[in-house]
Design a protein around this motif. Structure first.
Motif, PDB file in Angstrom:
ATOM      1  N   VAL A 126       0.835  -1.207   0.000  1.00 36.72           N
ATOM      2  CA  VAL A 126       0.000   0.000   0.000  1.00 36.72           C
ATOM      3  C   VAL A 126       0.862   1.246   0.000  1.00 36.72           C
ATOM      4  O   VAL A 126       0.555   2.230  -0.690  1.00 36.72           O
ATOM      5  CB  VAL A 126      -0.951  -0.014   1.212  1.00 36.72           C
ATOM      6  CG1 VAL A 126      -1.609   1.342   1.404  1.00 36.72           C
ATOM      7  CG2 VAL A 126      -2.014  -1.078   1.033  1.00 36.72           C
ATOM      8  N   SER A 127       1.956   1.223   0.750  1.00 36.01           N
ATOM      9  CA  SER A 127       2.856   2.378   0.796  1.00 36.01           C
ATOM     10  C   SER A 127       3.431   2.683  -0.592  1.00 36.01           C
ATOM     11  O   SER A 127       3.579   3.851  -0.972  1.00 36.01           O
ATOM     12  CB  SER A 127       4.001   2.120   1.780  1.00 36.01           C
ATOM     13  OG  SER A 127       3.502   1.958   3.092  1.00 36.01           O
ATOM     14  N   SER A 128       3.742   1.637  -1.345  1.00 35.20           N
ATOM     15  CA  SER A 128       4.263   1.847  -2.697  1.00 35.20           C
ATOM     16  C   SER A 128       3.192   2.393  -3.632  1.00 35.20           C
ATOM     17  O   SER A 128       3.482   3.196  -4.518  1.00 35.20           O
ATOM     18  CB  SER A 128       4.829   0.536  -3.256  1.00 35.20           C
ATOM     19  OG  SER A 128       3.809  -0.447  -3.378  1.00 35.20           O
ATOM     20  N   LEU A 129       1.929   1.984  -3.418  1.00 34.12           N
ATOM     21  CA  LEU A 129       0.836   2.498  -4.247  1.00 34.12           C
ATOM     22  C   LEU A 129       0.521   3.955  -3.949  1.00 34.12           C
ATOM     23  O   LEU A 129       0.120   4.710  -4.839  1.00 34.12           O
ATOM     24  CB  LEU A 129      -0.427   1.661  -4.022  1.00 34.12           C
ATOM     25  CG  LEU A 129      -0.485   0.270  -4.635  1.00 34.12           C
ATOM     26  CD1 LEU A 129      -1.826  -0.386  -4.304  1.00 34.12           C
ATOM     27  CD2 LEU A 129      -0.310   0.327  -6.153  1.00 34.12           C
ATOM     28  N   GLU A 130       0.714   4.351  -2.691  1.00 31.14           N
ATOM     29  CA  GLU A 130       0.358   5.716  -2.298  1.00 31.14           C
ATOM     30  C   GLU A 130       1.313   6.758  -2.855  1.00 31.14           C
ATOM     31  O   GLU A 130       1.109   7.959  -2.649  1.00 31.14           O
ATOM     32  CB  GLU A 130       0.301   5.815  -0.771  1.00 31.14           C
ATOM     33  CG  GLU A 130      -0.928   5.126  -0.179  1.00 31.14           C
ATOM     34  CD  GLU A 130      -1.050   5.311   1.314  1.00 31.14           C
ATOM     35  OE1 GLU A 130      -0.003   5.531   1.967  1.00 31.14           O
ATOM     36  OE2 GLU A 130      -2.177   5.245   1.829  1.00 31.14           O
ATOM     37  N   VAL A 131       2.341   6.320  -3.569  1.00 33.56           N
ATOM     38  CA  VAL A 131       3.192   7.261  -4.295  1.00 33.56           C
ATOM     39  C   VAL A 131       2.371   7.945  -5.389  1.00 33.56           C
ATOM     40  O   VAL A 131       2.617   9.097  -5.749  1.00 33.56           O
ATOM     41  CB  VAL A 131       4.408   6.531  -4.897  1.00 33.56           C
ATOM     42  CG1 VAL A 131       5.251   7.482  -5.744  1.00 33.56           C
ATOM     43  CG2 VAL A 131       5.256   5.931  -3.785  1.00 33.56           C
ATOM     44  N   ILE A 132       1.357   7.233  -5.895  1.00 34.64           N
ATOM     45  CA  ILE A 132       0.461   7.787  -6.913  1.00 34.64           C
ATOM     46  C   ILE A 132      -0.504   8.752  -6.211  1.00 34.64           C
ATOM     47  O   ILE A 132      -1.217   8.354  -5.276  1.00 34.64           O
ATOM     48  CB  ILE A 132      -0.328   6.665  -7.613  1.00 34.64           C
ATOM     49  CG1 ILE A 132       0.638   5.633  -8.190  1.00 34.64           C
ATOM     50  CG2 ILE A 132      -1.221   7.228  -8.697  1.00 34.64           C
ATOM     51  CD1 ILE A 132      -0.051   4.387  -8.732  1.00 34.64           C
ATOM     52  N   PRO A 133      -0.569  10.020  -6.623  1.00 37.79           N
ATOM     53  CA  PRO A 133      -1.394  11.016  -5.930  1.00 37.79           C
ATOM     54  C   PRO A 133      -2.863  10.624  -5.785  1.00 37.79           C
ATOM     55  O   PRO A 133      -3.458  10.793  -4.728  1.00 37.79           O
ATOM     56  CB  PRO A 133      -1.244  12.269  -6.808  1.00 37.79           C
ATOM     57  CG  PRO A 133       0.080  12.085  -7.484  1.00 37.79           C
ATOM     58  CD  PRO A 133       0.207  10.617  -7.728  1.00 37.79           C
ATOM     59  N   ARG A 134      -3.464  10.093  -6.832  1.00 33.04           N
ATOM     60  CA  ARG A 134      -4.886   9.746  -6.773  1.00 33.04           C
ATOM     61  C   ARG A 134      -5.151   8.611  -5.780  1.00 33.04           C
ATOM     62  O   ARG A 134      -6.198   8.574  -5.141  1.00 33.04           O
ATOM     63  CB  ARG A 134      -5.403   9.360  -8.163  1.00 33.04           C
ATOM     64  CG  ARG A 134      -5.519  10.530  -9.122  1.00 33.04           C
ATOM     65  CD  ARG A 134      -6.137  10.108 -10.438  1.00 33.04           C
ATOM     66  NE  ARG A 134      -6.314  11.235 -11.337  1.00 33.04           N
ATOM     67  CZ  ARG A 134      -7.382  12.017 -11.360  1.00 33.04           C
ATOM     68  NH1 ARG A 134      -8.383  11.783 -10.514  1.00 33.04           N
ATOM     69  NH2 ARG A 134      -7.475  13.023 -12.206  1.00 33.04           N
ATOM     70  N   VAL A 135      -4.217   7.704  -5.676  1.00 34.69           N
ATOM     71  CA  VAL A 135      -4.378   6.584  -4.740  1.00 34.69           C
ATOM     72  C   VAL A 135      -4.275   7.076  -3.305  1.00 34.69           C
ATOM     73  O   VAL A 135      -4.947   6.559  -2.409  1.00 34.69           O
ATOM     74  CB  VAL A 135      -3.319   5.494  -5.015  1.00 34.69           C
ATOM     75  CG1 VAL A 135      -3.396   4.390  -3.969  1.00 34.69           C
ATOM     76  CG2 VAL A 135      -3.508   4.918  -6.416  1.00 34.69           C
ATOM     77  N   LYS A 136      -3.469   8.099  -3.081  1.00 35.23           N
ATOM     78  CA  LYS A 136      -3.283   8.614  -1.728  1.00 35.23           C
ATOM     79  C   LYS A 136      -4.590   9.102  -1.132  1.00 35.23           C
ATOM     80  O   LYS A 136      -4.819   9.008   0.077  1.00 35.23           O
ATOM     81  CB  LYS A 136      -2.258   9.739  -1.755  1.00 35.23           C
ATOM     82  CG  LYS A 136      -1.799  10.180  -0.377  1.00 35.23           C
ATOM     83  CD  LYS A 136      -0.663  11.192  -0.473  1.00 35.23           C
ATOM     84  CE  LYS A 136      -0.167  11.573   0.924  1.00 35.23           C
ATOM     85  NZ  LYS A 136       0.946  12.547   0.847  1.00 35.23           N
ATOM     86  N   TYR A 137      -5.490   9.630  -1.956  1.00 41.15           N
ATOM     87  CA  TYR A 137      -6.767  10.134  -1.467  1.00 41.15           C
ATOM     88  C   TYR A 137      -7.666   9.015  -0.950  1.00 41.15           C
ATOM     89  O   TYR A 137      -8.635   9.267  -0.239  1.00 41.15           O
ATOM     90  CB  TYR A 137      -7.496  10.908  -2.575  1.00 41.15           C
ATOM     91  CG  TYR A 137      -7.000  12.329  -2.723  1.00 41.15           C
ATOM     92  CD1 TYR A 137      -7.334  13.311  -1.794  1.00 41.15           C
ATOM     93  CD2 TYR A 137      -6.180  12.691  -3.790  1.00 41.15           C
ATOM     94  CE1 TYR A 137      -6.871  14.607  -1.925  1.00 41.15           C
ATOM     95  CE2 TYR A 137      -5.710  13.987  -3.925  1.00 41.15           C
ATOM     96  CZ  TYR A 137      -6.066  14.950  -2.988  1.00 41.15           C
ATOM     97  OH  TYR A 137      -5.596  16.230  -3.113  1.00 41.15           O
ATOM     98  N   LEU A 138      -7.372   7.772  -1.297  1.00 40.78           N
ATOM     99  CA  LEU A 138      -8.194   6.647  -0.832  1.00 40.78           C
ATOM    100  C   LEU A 138      -7.905   6.286   0.626  1.00 40.78           C
ATOM    101  O   LEU A 138      -8.650   5.512   1.226  1.00 40.78           O
ATOM    102  CB  LEU A 138      -7.942   5.422  -1.720  1.00 40.78           C
ATOM    103  CG  LEU A 138      -8.337   5.561  -3.194  1.00 40.78           C
ATOM    104  CD1 LEU A 138      -7.952   4.296  -3.954  1.00 40.78           C
ATOM    105  CD2 LEU A 138      -9.831   5.832  -3.343  1.00 40.78           C
ATOM    106  N   SER A 139      -6.828   6.828   1.174  1.00 44.25           N
ATOM    107  CA  SER A 139      -6.456   6.571   2.576  1.00 44.25           C
ATOM    108  C   SER A 139      -6.354   5.071   2.856  1.00 44.25           C
ATOM    109  O   SER A 139      -6.912   4.559   3.829  1.00 44.25           O
ATOM    110  CB  SER A 139      -7.476   7.214   3.528  1.00 44.25           C
ATOM    111  OG  SER A 139      -7.506   8.616   3.371  1.00 44.25           O
TER     112      SER A 139
END
Length: 498
Positions: free
Chosen positions: A275-288
């Protein structure tokens, strides 16, 4: 303080009554729509038994994750909606959870990294045949229908071999026929209570370690073959001499699977890093996703200590004391590794569920399914609205149907209370406010309450979100099944079926 508590209790009761009488519009929007159950069809309504019992896990999991980000400033002046357990019980619960987390964090980071890498390699190895099997199923499924069945069987087998984290996710998926194909959910359903058990030698070793070498003086007639096996523990039937009375009673002995602690920790490390690697993508970060993983980890970790389940059972038994249709087994003895509780002899609730909408039922069978659906919803509403203490693992494998002693009155026994959620009073009030906004068809207000406290959203973004929620509520209210929701709980004269 007592006056404030009484007023809040009265308002909760009024809210629950309003929800029941207002009908489908409330609960359907609030809990994400009770799938495709049609009130005009007894058969489809019967399917809501499993759906209703899956609602608390979804509502509680999401609500508690949301609550983690909320401010609790009002908690200092707001008395708790649910009286806290006695100090000794609370200390035991906190100690149990601290001990479990201490065990989980005992490994050094480099050892955890190596363990997670081995775990990832094992999962990739056993799932590699799907790389060929899935495309083959899509290409040749029409010619060989049995190929699809074999692929889903193998997927269920892989999940079972992968351990508790994956099994827990599959148990949730088995209750969501609105998201996954029926063929898949049917295969996953067996993972709810029919997983690979550990050996009797390992069970006996755990009993000796927790009850002593003379354990046979306390437990007799123990069945070596487990009567059920979940992803965290397995259950054996036995007779137990209750110390308080000296009488022997039939019990279920729940024993933690060996090594389950390390498996969960490795899986959580993998999930967190992914999940930490995915949250590098800005849009994914908004999913918390990060907070959701942390919440899932906390809930799953609670199940790794039988003391926590015993305390949850005591709390739920207090909340449902005197209830005519819902009850929980009584815990007699617990340690971190085993739990001895009241044995419940009942029929698995999946016996009353059907996935075939063309299946015919007698009038008596349909009536039984209707009653069970209403009992399930009443239990859900009571836990969410009145008690603020929600059993968060209500898949069909944890529900047994019984009858009241000496009466022809159906009852539902709820088992496996290792996962439970209780919101802080401030957040519980906010949750009730959101649901009541849905009840009153105030979608914009519900959206505003959802965004309250979110500092990373612009005013325009909040407005657009609230308008979308408002439109969603308007669309939902136009559907016939939402307008007839009261038939689940009340008849046309306002009398309860229960």
């Amino acid at each position: 303080m007592m006056v404030a508590s009484a007023c809040r209790s009265a308002s909760q009761r009024a809210m629950l009554a309003s929800l029941r009488s207002t009908g489908e519009r409330a609960a359907a929007t609030a809990v994400g729509s009770i799938r495709s159950a049609s009130t005009s069809s007894g058969v489809r309504m019967a399917r809501s038994v499993g759906t209703v019992c899956a609602v608390p896990a979804t509502v509680a999991f999401g609500a508690n994750a949301y609550a983690a980000a909320r401010c609790d400033a009002a908690a200092a002046v707001t008395p708790p909606l649910v009286q806290p357990p006695p100090p000794v019980m609370e200390t035991a619960s906190q100690s149990a959870k601290k001990n479990t987390f201490a065990k989980l964090k005992s490994k050094r980071w480099w050892r955890r990294l190596i363990r997670a890498a081995k775990r990832a390699g094992y999962i990739l190895l056993i799932s590699s045949p799907l790389i060929v099997a899935v495309p083959a199923m899509w290409l040749f499924g029409d010619r060989w229908p049995e190929l699809e069945d074999k692929v889903w069987d193998y997927l269920a087998h892989i999940i079972e071999k992968s351990g508790p984290t994956f099994i827990k996710l599959a148990q949730w998926a088995a209750t969501r026929e609105d998201l996954f194909p029926v063929k898949v959910t049917a295969k996953f359903a067996r993972l709810q209570d029919r997983n690979n058990p550990h050996s009797w030698e390992e069970t006996e070793a755990a009993i000796v370690a927790n009850l002593g070498a003379d354990w046979r003086k306390k437990l007799t007639a123990v069945t070596e073959k487990p009567i059920g096996s979940g992803c965290i523990a397995q259950v054996h039937e036995a007779e137990y001499v209750v110390p308080a009375t000296g009488k022997s009673t039939k019990v279920a002995v729940k024993v933690l699977h060996p090594g389950v602690l390390e498996l969960v920790e490795a899986d959580m490390d993998l999930l967190k890093w992914f999940v930490s690697s995915l949250e590098v993508i800005p849009r994914v970060k908004y999913l918390s996703l990060g907070p959701l993983v942390d919440e899932f980890r906390a809930l799953l970790t609670e199940q790794l200590d039988m003391n926590t389940e015993a305390l949850n059972l005591k709390k739920l038994r207090e909340d449902f004391q005197g209830h005519k249709h819902v009850f929980f087994p009584e815990p007699f003895y617990s340690t971190s590794d085993i739990l001895i509780e009241q044995f419940i002899d009942g029929i698995p609730i999946r016996t009353f569920m059907t996935r075939d909408t063309k299946e015919k039922h007698t009038e008596a069978e349909t009536d039984q399914r209707l009653k069970l659906s209403k009992i399930g919803m009443d239990a859900v509403f009571s836990m969410v609205f009145m008690n603020n203490f929600v059993h968060a693992d209500l898949h069909p494998g944890n529900l047994l149907v019984t009858t009241a002693p000496g009466e022809d009155r159906p009852q539902i026994a709820i088992l496996d209370a290792g996962m439970a959620v209780q919101l802080e009073p401030t957040n519980h009030v906010k949750l009730l406010g959101i649901l009541m906004a849905f009840v009153k068809s105030e979608g914009y207000k519900a959206g505003k309450l959802m965004c309250d406290g979110q500092t990373n959203l612009s005013t325009e973004a909040v407005h657009l979100f609230c308008k979308d929620i408002e439109e969603l509520v308007k669309v939902r209210f136009k559907l016939p099944k939402f307008l007839n929701f009261t038939s689940y709980t009340f008849d046309t004269r306002g009398n309860t079926y229960l």
